[in-house]
Enzyme design. Structure first.
Site, PDB file in Angstrom:
ATOM      1  CG  ASP A  44      85.435  41.127  58.763  1.00 44.56           C
ATOM      2  OD1 ASP A  44      86.222  42.054  58.495  1.00 44.56           O
ATOM      3  OD2 ASP A  44      84.210  41.197  58.513  1.00 44.56           O
ATOM      4  CE1 TYR A  49      78.542  43.160  59.189  1.00 48.81           C
ATOM      5  CE2 TYR A  49      80.342  41.860  60.099  1.00 48.81           C
ATOM      6  CZ  TYR A  49      79.788  42.572  59.056  1.00 48.81           C
ATOM      7  OH  TYR A  49      80.476  42.681  57.877  1.00 48.81           O
ATOM      8  CE  LYS A  78      83.841  44.817  57.787  1.00 50.99           C
ATOM      9  NZ  LYS A  78      83.337  43.760  58.655  1.00 50.99           N
ATOM     10  CG  HIS A 111      80.407  48.450  57.095  1.00 51.62           C
ATOM     11  ND1 HIS A 111      79.931  47.852  58.239  1.00 51.62           N
ATOM     12  CD2 HIS A 111      80.366  47.487  56.147  1.00 51.62           C
ATOM     13  CE1 HIS A 111      79.610  46.590  57.984  1.00 51.62           C
ATOM     14  NE2 HIS A 111      79.873  46.352  56.715  1.00 51.62           N
TER      15      HIS A 111
END
Length: 309
Positions: A44, A49, A78, A111
């Site tokens: 994931d 990120y 996402k 997200h």
């Protein structure tokens, strides 16, 4: 105990995945490499990120070494909040696919249901409501549906959607969301929302399944069950750790979970949860831990009209 869940798109999503939020670049590659060796096939990540390339690098290396094939791996990424305009969705999905470099993503999630203006910072804490975009998540979803027809994403879904938002999306979509990724842990077991999703053939992935130990003791912050002496005792009975007990309990709710770790032993441990079954009494205790208290509140943006909590 099952090892995967069948999504409404027909795809198989492994029940245990590796979360990569806040993993540094080298850490992300290392953790994914350890995880593949331990048996993980579900990873994931998210554009936000900043480590998609590193997650993809570790996967590609393991494919090169013949340890796994691309089709064995399930990669989630996402769409971040600054790119909710319909015409920004595909460019951002293409960027993620280029970053990860494994041809396509298995699952592409929105997200959050609320958006920010593209010109604003990614985390606009000081800008106030000026930073908010009023793009409707239904418009964003239309862009995500194009990602499926273009072959960039095998399945699409959402994250942090509440019942009302999910119902509205289901009533207005061409492609049903396959997944709703939400916070699930014993302090916030989300049984009602999980049931709601199941009735609509939407699978749930639980993030922060072990809470956030690093914030234990902070004011207003729920103590993670991983530190609960009773849960530690339950673990001893099965020759398992508190983390393994919690993950086993959560998986028994019919969801997938994405615990995060960079520690090789813990990565292995978090995957080793399929060989025991909790007694009714132990499940009842874990049920009783529910406080409906979130680790991830996103309070900073609670005045946004699409805020979900």
């Amino acid at each position: 105990m099952k090892r995967s869940l069948t999504l409404n798109s027909g795809a198989e999503m492994p029940i245990i995945g590796l979360g990569t939020y806040k993993l540094g670049l080298i850490e992300a590659s290392q953790a994914v490499s350890y995880a593949i060796d331990a048996g993980y096939r579900h990873f994931d990540c998210a554009w936000f990120y900043g480590n998609e390339y590193n997650v993809g690098y570790a996967i590609r290396e393991k494919i090169k070494q013949g340890v796994v094939k691309r089709e064995d791996i399930f990669v989630t990424t996402k769409l971040w909040n600054n790119y909710h305009d319909k015409d920004r969705v595909i460019p951002m999905l293409k960027e993620s696919v280029r970053n990860i470099k494994v041809g396509y993503v298995d699952l592409f999630l929105m997200h959050w249901p609320f958006g920010f203006k593209e010109i604003e910072p990614l985390w606009p804490l000081d800008e106030g409501e000026e930073a908010y975009s009023d793009v409707d998540y239904l418009e964003t979803w239309e862009g995500m549906e194009e990602g499926v027809s273009m072959g960039l994403a095998k399945s699409i879904g959402v994250s942090n959607f509440n019942e009302e938002q999910l119902e509205r999306l289901l009533e207005n979509c061409k492609i049903k969301p396959a997944v709703n990724q939400i916070e699930v842990n014993p302090n916030m077991n989300q049984k009602k929302l999980i049931q709601f999703c199941k009735e609509r053939d939407v699978m749930v992935t639980g993030y922060c399944p072990l809470g956030r130990k690093e914030y234990a003791g902070s004011p207003g912050f729920p103590d993670p069950t991983i530190l609960d002496p009773k849960v530690i005792e339950i673990g001893k009975k099965y020759n398992k750790t508190a983390a393994q007990v919690i993950l086993n309990y959560l998986v028994s709710l019919g969801i997938s979970v994405i615990p995060k770790s960079v520690n090789k032993e813990r990565i292995i441990e978090n995957f080793d949860i399929f060989d025991f079954e909790l007694s009714e009494e132990d499940v009842a205790y874990l049920d009783s831990c529910n406080k409906n208290q979130r680790v991830c509140t996103m309070d900073e943006f609670k005045t946004h009209k699409y805020y979900s909590f």
